[in-house]
Design a protein around this motif. Structure first.
Motif, PDB file in Angstrom:
ATOM      1  N   LYS A   1     -12.849  -3.258  -0.477  1.00 35.72           N
ATOM      2  CA  LYS A   1     -12.549  -1.931  -0.460  1.00 35.72           C
ATOM      3  C   LYS A   1     -11.854  -1.539  -1.462  1.00 35.72           C
ATOM      4  CE  LYS A   1     -11.302   1.751   2.753  1.00 35.72           C
ATOM      5  NZ  LYS A   1     -10.967   2.230   4.131  1.00 35.72           N
ATOM      6  N   ILE A   2     -10.471  -2.243  -1.382  1.00 33.21           N
ATOM      7  CA  ILE A   2      -9.144  -1.934  -2.313  1.00 33.21           C
ATOM      8  C   ILE A   2      -9.776  -2.404  -3.748  1.00 33.21           C
ATOM      9  CG2 ILE A   2      -6.948  -2.585  -3.140  1.00 33.21           C
ATOM     10  CD1 ILE A   2      -7.019  -1.204  -0.443  1.00 33.21           C
TER      11      ILE A   2
ATOM     12  N   LYS B   1     -12.802  -2.062  -5.146  1.00 34.57           N
ATOM     13  CA  LYS B   1     -13.788  -1.011  -5.516  1.00 34.57           C
ATOM     14  C   LYS B   1     -13.036   0.166  -6.192  1.00 34.57           C
ATOM     15  CE  LYS B   1     -17.952  -1.871  -3.010  1.00 34.57           C
ATOM     16  NZ  LYS B   1     -18.780  -1.280  -1.960  1.00 34.57           N
ATOM     17  N   SER B   2     -11.956   0.458  -4.959  1.00 32.08           N
ATOM     18  CA  SER B   2     -11.098   1.747  -5.658  1.00 32.08           C
ATOM     19  C   SER B   2     -10.508   1.633  -6.798  1.00 32.08           C
ATOM     20  CB  SER B   2     -10.082   1.960  -4.609  1.00 32.08           C
ATOM     21  OG  SER B   2     -10.589   2.321  -3.256  1.00 32.08           O
ATOM     22  N   TYR B   3      -9.887   0.327  -7.120  1.00 27.33           N
ATOM     23  CA  TYR B   3      -9.302   0.033  -8.203  1.00 27.33           C
ATOM     24  C   TYR B   3     -10.264   0.052  -9.378  1.00 27.33           C
ATOM     25  CZ  TYR B   3      -7.025  -2.657 -11.993  1.00 27.33           C
ATOM     26  OH  TYR B   3      -6.483  -3.295 -13.304  1.00 27.33           O
TER      27      TYR B   3
ATOM     28  N   LEU C   1      -2.540   1.268  -7.043  1.00 27.85           N
ATOM     29  CA  LEU C   1      -4.086   0.563  -6.902  1.00 27.85           C
ATOM     30  C   LEU C   1      -4.108  -0.656  -7.550  1.00 27.85           C
ATOM     31  CD1 LEU C   1      -6.856   3.130  -7.048  1.00 27.85           C
ATOM     32  CD2 LEU C   1      -6.421   1.667  -5.097  1.00 27.85           C
TER      33      LEU C   1
ATOM     34  N   ASN D   1       1.479   2.848  -3.228  1.00 29.52           N
ATOM     35  CA  ASN D   1       0.416   3.845  -3.892  1.00 29.52           C
ATOM     36  C   ASN D   1       0.211   3.313  -5.544  1.00 29.52           C
ATOM     37  OD1 ASN D   1      -0.199   5.728  -1.808  1.00 29.52           O
ATOM     38  ND2 ASN D   1       1.638   6.595  -2.110  1.00 29.52           N
TER      39      ASN D   1
ATOM     40  N   ASP E   1     -12.859   1.512  -9.777  1.00 30.67           N
ATOM     41  CA  ASP E   1     -13.261   3.011 -10.181  1.00 30.67           C
ATOM     42  C   ASP E   1     -12.401   3.637 -11.382  1.00 30.67           C
ATOM     43  OD1 ASP E   1     -15.299   3.095  -8.641  1.00 30.67           O
ATOM     44  OD2 ASP E   1     -14.528   3.960  -6.766  1.00 30.67           O
ATOM     45  N   THR E   2     -11.122   3.289 -11.352  1.00 29.74           N
ATOM     46  CA  THR E   2     -10.253   3.764 -12.321  1.00 29.74           C
ATOM     47  C   THR E   2     -10.747   3.455 -13.879  1.00 29.74           C
ATOM     48  OG1 THR E   2      -8.706   1.937 -12.456  1.00 29.74           O
ATOM     49  CG2 THR E   2      -8.287   3.487 -10.753  1.00 29.74           C
TER      50      THR E   2
ATOM     51  N   GLU F   1       0.783  -0.913  -0.033  1.00 27.51           N
ATOM     52  CA  GLU F   1      -0.033  -0.078  -0.070  1.00 27.51           C
ATOM     53  C   GLU F   1       0.922   1.119  -0.058  1.00 27.51           C
ATOM     54  OE1 GLU F   1      -2.636  -0.333   3.148  1.00 27.51           O
ATOM     55  OE2 GLU F   1      -3.637  -2.212   2.414  1.00 27.51           O
TER      56      GLU F   1
END
Length: 269
Positions: A186-187, A189-191, A129, A127, A193-194, A124
């Protein structure tokens, strides 16, 4: 006739001159044809076969769950093919899966809690993703590296705080659905979103928008001194420690033989 087909025919003629039996020739041809198919998927060819190709192929065979004995036989065939090409250097010092005395009694290595925390912190901290999502998926869903590389966006289903991944089990062709724990979700979902809203292509891609290969992910993991096998073993061991039924663990891990799963409950594992 394409160049690989020509090479295989010429290889067959060479084997005949070596006075190999028809059965041996058919076995060799079949093995080299499979290698050819593997190379084509990577825009490579038998004519330009390299040492790195052979090493990557051996590692993919191991990822697919091939036994050390089977991999040795395939390697032996490729070594004969290298003799035919008069290029012995392409099979020199190839690392292969070590033979085990008894696979069912081998205690798999897994990450201890403090090792897991340290690994995730290191990943992490960079940084990235995509790489973080890869490590979380390997650790928390237990997918094999080869399976991970073949995942598409459409294999991920998310509804609120619940997520699943549908995995094609290349050890028998059966699909399985594995829950994605909230930390990994959670991780992920963030990925996700890209990506564009309606994207349905490969889940993990390179900067050139190509599907990531097992080799490229292995290189990435080496940076953190971890391998995909250990992450998968940790997933299985965690499920056992949580008290899940052995049959359920086998199903989630995609084990066709429950004896493989039982290794995780061997005393001292």
């Amino acid at each position: 006739m394409n160049s690989d087909a020509s090479q295989i025919e010429l290889f067959e003629e060479w084997l005949l001159h070596q006075e190999k039996s028809p059965n041996t020739i058919n076995t060799y041809k079949s093995a080299i044809q499979k290698l050819s198919n593997w190379l084509k998927m990577r825009d490579r060819s038998l004519e330009k076969l390299t040492h790195d190709d052979v090493q990557a192929y051996m590692e993919d065979l191991e990822e697919e769950g091939k036994s050390a004995t089977t991999i040795d036989k395939i390697y032996a065939t490729i070594r004969v093919f290298a003799q035919y090409l008069n290029q012995p250097e392409i099979v020199a010092n190839i690392k292969r899966k070590e033979k085990e005395k008894n696979i069912y009694q081998t205690v798999p290595e897994f990450l201890k809690e403090e090792e897991r925390i340290k690994l995730l912190r290191e990943v992490e901290k960079d940084n990235d993703l995509r790489n973080t999502a890869i490590v979380y998926m390997l650790l928390y869903t237990g997918v094999r590296l080869s399976e991970l590389c073949k995942l598409d966006r459409s294999d991920i289903v998310i509804s609120g705080q619940i997520g699943t991944v549908t995995v094609n089990n290349h050890h028998g062709g059966k699909k399985r659905t594995v829950p994605i724990p909230k930390d990994a979700l959670k991780i992920l979902k963030s990925y996700l979103d890209t990506f564009p809203k309606n994207y349905e292509g490969p889940l993990f891609i390179s900067k050139q928008n190509n599907r990531l290969t097992t080799r490229s992910i292995q290189y990435m993991l080496e940076k953190y001194n971890i391998n995909p096998h250990k992450l998968r073993h940790t997933f299985c061991r965690d499920l056992i420690e949580k008290g899940l039924d052995i049959a359920v663990v086998a199903q989630l891990a995609g084990h066709n033989d429950i004896n493989i799963t039982k290794r995780y409950i061997i005393k001292g594992a």
